[in-house]
Motif scaffolding. Structure first.
Motif, mmCIF file in Angstrom:
data_model
loop_
_atom_site.group_PDB
_atom_site.id
_atom_site.type_symbol
_atom_site.label_atom_id
_atom_site.label_comp_id
_atom_site.label_asym_id
_atom_site.label_seq_id
_atom_site.Cartn_x
_atom_site.Cartn_y
_atom_site.Cartn_z
ATOM 1 N N ASP A 168 0.837 -1.200 0.000
ATOM 2 C CA ASP A 168 0.000 0.000 0.000
ATOM 3 C C ASP A 168 0.871 1.248 0.000
ATOM 4 O OD1 ASP A 168 -2.538 -1.258 0.115
ATOM 5 O OD2 ASP A 168 -2.207 -1.675 2.229
ATOM 6 N N ASP A 169 0.480 2.210 -0.817
ATOM 7 C CA ASP A 169 1.172 3.506 -0.851
ATOM 8 C C ASP A 169 0.119 4.567 -0.589
ATOM 9 O OD1 ASP A 169 2.630 5.775 -1.225
ATOM 10 O OD2 ASP A 169 2.963 5.478 -3.363
ATOM 11 N N PHE A 170 -0.059 4.895 0.683
ATOM 12 C CA PHE A 170 -1.058 5.889 1.052
ATOM 13 C C PHE A 170 -0.540 7.315 0.893
ATOM 14 C CE2 PHE A 170 -2.284 2.096 3.543
ATOM 15 C CZ PHE A 170 -3.544 1.901 3.008
ATOM 16 N N SER A 171 0.689 7.472 0.403
ATOM 17 C CA SER A 171 1.271 8.812 0.281
ATOM 18 C C SER A 171 0.926 9.487 -1.043
ATOM 19 C CB SER A 171 2.793 8.756 0.447
ATOM 20 O OG SER A 171 3.379 8.076 -0.655
ATOM 21 N N THR A 172 0.292 8.763 -1.955
ATOM 22 C CA THR A 172 -0.108 9.353 -3.238
ATOM 23 C C THR A 172 -1.603 9.146 -3.446
ATOM 24 O OG1 THR A 172 0.212 7.351 -4.579
ATOM 25 C CG2 THR A 172 2.162 8.772 -4.229
ATOM 26 N N VAL A 222 -4.346 -1.609 8.695
ATOM 27 C CA VAL A 222 -3.611 -0.407 8.275
ATOM 28 C C VAL A 222 -4.387 0.866 8.602
ATOM 29 C CG1 VAL A 222 -2.235 -1.528 6.488
ATOM 30 C CG2 VAL A 222 -4.503 -0.642 5.916
ATOM 31 N N SER A 223 -5.399 0.758 9.446
ATOM 32 C CA SER A 223 -6.231 1.906 9.845
ATOM 33 C C SER A 223 -6.710 2.692 8.626
ATOM 34 C CB SER A 223 -5.454 2.818 10.805
ATOM 35 O OG SER A 223 -5.110 2.118 11.971
ATOM 36 N N PHE A 224 -7.398 1.984 7.741
ATOM 37 C CA PHE A 224 -7.854 2.544 6.468
ATOM 38 C C PHE A 224 -9.376 2.491 6.426
ATOM 39 C CE2 PHE A 224 -7.972 1.826 1.612
ATOM 40 C CZ PHE A 224 -7.903 3.178 1.328
ATOM 41 N N GLN A 225 -9.996 3.677 6.397
ATOM 42 C CA GLN A 225 -11.453 3.791 6.323
ATOM 43 C C GLN A 225 -11.831 4.390 4.977
ATOM 44 O OE1 GLN A 225 -14.092 5.836 9.396
ATOM 45 N NE2 GLN A 225 -14.052 7.325 7.734
ATOM 46 N N GLN A 231 1.230 6.061 11.466
ATOM 47 C CA GLN A 231 1.946 6.256 12.729
ATOM 48 C C GLN A 231 2.175 7.738 13.013
ATOM 49 O OE1 GLN A 231 1.759 3.679 14.608
ATOM 50 N NE2 GLN A 231 3.888 3.043 14.806
ATOM 51 N N ASP A 232 2.619 8.461 11.973
ATOM 52 C CA ASP A 232 3.000 9.861 12.162
ATOM 53 C C ASP A 232 2.148 10.845 11.374
ATOM 54 O OD1 ASP A 232 5.169 9.042 13.776
ATOM 55 O OD2 ASP A 232 6.321 8.586 11.964
ATOM 56 N N THR A 233 1.131 10.349 10.673
ATOM 57 C CA THR A 233 0.338 11.242 9.838
ATOM 58 C C THR A 233 -1.054 10.684 9.616
ATOM 59 O OG1 THR A 233 0.321 12.472 7.758
ATOM 60 C CG2 THR A 233 1.062 10.197 7.639
ATOM 61 N N VAL A 234 -1.939 11.554 9.211
ATOM 62 C CA VAL A 234 -3.295 11.159 8.812
ATOM 63 C C VAL A 234 -3.493 11.709 7.410
ATOM 64 C CG1 VAL A 234 -5.750 11.382 9.291
ATOM 65 C CG2 VAL A 234 -4.131 11.215 11.192
ATOM 66 N N ARG A 235 -3.910 10.853 6.497
ATOM 67 C CA ARG A 235 -4.107 11.259 5.106
ATOM 68 C C ARG A 235 -5.562 11.018 4.728
ATOM 69 N NH1 ARG A 235 0.710 7.901 4.898
ATOM 70 N NH2 ARG A 235 2.524 9.233 4.583
ATOM 71 N N ARG A 236 -6.110 11.999 4.039
ATOM 72 C CA ARG A 236 -7.499 11.870 3.590
ATOM 73 C C ARG A 236 -7.602 12.416 2.175
ATOM 74 N NH1 ARG A 236 -12.777 14.716 6.328
ATOM 75 N NH2 ARG A 236 -14.339 13.690 5.012
ATOM 76 N N ALA A 237 -8.320 11.678 1.330
ATOM 77 C CA ALA A 237 -8.483 12.080 -0.065
ATOM 78 C C ALA A 237 -9.929 11.843 -0.488
ATOM 79 C CB ALA A 237 -7.542 11.286 -0.965
ATOM 80 N N GLU A 264 -13.793 12.113 -12.863
ATOM 81 C CA GLU A 264 -13.189 10.869 -13.362
ATOM 82 C C GLU A 264 -12.252 10.242 -12.336
ATOM 83 O OE1 GLU A 264 -11.678 11.447 -17.332
ATOM 84 O OE2 GLU A 264 -13.528 12.417 -17.964
ATOM 85 N N PHE A 265 -12.604 10.381 -11.058
ATOM 86 C CA PHE A 265 -11.877 9.802 -9.932
ATOM 87 C C PHE A 265 -10.416 10.260 -9.884
ATOM 88 C CE2 PHE A 265 -15.514 7.022 -10.615
ATOM 89 C CZ PHE A 265 -16.058 7.039 -9.343
ATOM 90 N N GLU A 266 -10.176 11.501 -10.336
ATOM 91 C CA GLU A 266 -8.826 12.070 -10.301
ATOM 92 C C GLU A 266 -8.317 12.208 -8.868
ATOM 93 O OE1 GLU A 266 -7.071 16.432 -11.103
ATOM 94 O OE2 GLU A 266 -8.111 15.532 -12.820
ATOM 95 N N GLY A 267 -9.122 12.675 -7.972
ATOM 96 C CA GLY A 267 -8.766 12.749 -6.564
ATOM 97 C C GLY A 267 -8.142 14.056 -6.141
ATOM 98 N N ARG A 268 -8.408 14.401 -4.872
ATOM 99 C CA ARG A 268 -7.853 15.595 -4.241
ATOM 100 C C ARG A 268 -7.598 15.276 -2.788
ATOM 101 N NH1 ARG A 268 -11.898 19.126 -7.363
ATOM 102 N NH2 ARG A 268 -10.544 19.871 -9.019
ATOM 103 N N TRP A 269 -6.513 15.813 -2.272
ATOM 104 C CA TRP A 269 -6.268 15.701 -0.832
ATOM 105 C C TRP A 269 -7.210 16.654 -0.107
ATOM 106 C CZ3 TRP A 269 -3.707 11.645 0.483
ATOM 107 C CH2 TRP A 269 -2.672 11.166 -0.307
ATOM 108 N N ILE A 270 -7.738 16.213 1.017
ATOM 109 C CA ILE A 270 -8.589 17.067 1.839
ATOM 110 C C ILE A 270 -8.137 16.942 3.289
ATOM 111 C CG2 ILE A 270 -10.556 17.008 0.251
ATOM 112 C CD1 ILE A 270 -11.875 14.932 2.075
ATOM 113 N N ALA A 271 -8.500 17.916 4.093
ATOM 114 C CA ALA A 271 -8.110 17.908 5.502
ATOM 115 C C ALA A 271 -8.794 16.733 6.228
ATOM 116 C CB ALA A 271 -8.497 19.224 6.160
#
Length: 185
Positions: free
Chosen positions: A3-7, A90-93, A164-170, A177-184
């Motif tokens: 898994d690459d949750f950083s992109t 992996v704490s993925f919702q 562990q050190d961050t929370v990512r939400r997209a 077209e499911f391009e995606g954006r990072w959100i708070a």
């Protein structure tokens, strides 16, 4: 698969890896999803459903239900619903906003349902009907007409990964077209 949750692409791939895997692997974290609908009375309703098919190119999921279940009536009144997936490893919702349409299930899908599943899930006893005792359901006769297919068209994906050190939400949407954006978070 790593898994690459950083992109953004990695977040979306992580979701589809779980959805597609759940169709083959009964122990996958996306096998059982929570389906939330607008209730027919007061408030919302939520229940677990089993993911049966996942089609990434079309962004569609398939679930099965008894034709007389409350969820079918609720979706007939308002086809907008939410499916919720949680992967504790992996704490993925992920929340999937969908438009769900119900139709009779196919003969091919019916053929894959084991006899006991037919009797318990699509039997002659309508869901939530009072019965004498828990074993009464075992006496139900399978009812092919009760077998219903729910096609859930994904309109929006809200993915949250707690590291562990961050929370990512997209957020991803069909209209983009499911391009995606990072959100708070």
């Amino acid at each position: 698969m790593s898994d690459d949750f950083s992109t953004l692409g990695g977040m979306l791939d992580a979701l589809w890896h779980r959805l597609e895997g759940a169709v083959r692997d009964k122990s996958g974290p996306a096998r059982y999803l929570t389906l939330a609908t607008r209730g027919l009375m007061d408030g919302a309703e939520a229940r677990m459903v089993v993911l049966r098919q996942a089609d990434r190119p079309a962004a569609n999921l398939v679930l099965h239900a008894h034709a007389l279940s409350h969820k079918i009536a609720e979706l007939a009144a308002d086809p907008m619903a939410t499916l919720l997936m949680w992967d504790p490893d992996v704490s993925f919702q992920v929340r999937l906003r969908v438009r769900a349409d119900a139709s009779p299930g196919s003969d091919a899908d019916w053929a894959r349902v084991p006899e006991m599943g037919r009797r318990l899930n699509y039997g002659s006893l309508p869901p939530a009907m009072p019965i004498k005792g828990p074993d009464t359901a075992l006496e139900a006769t399978p009812d092919r007409a009760a077998f219903t297919r729910i096609q859930a068209r994904i309109d929006q994906v809200d993915a949250l990964q707690i590291g562990q050190d961050t929370v990512r939400r997209a957020r991803f949407s069909r209209e983009l077209e499911f391009e995606g954006r990072w959100i708070a978070p």
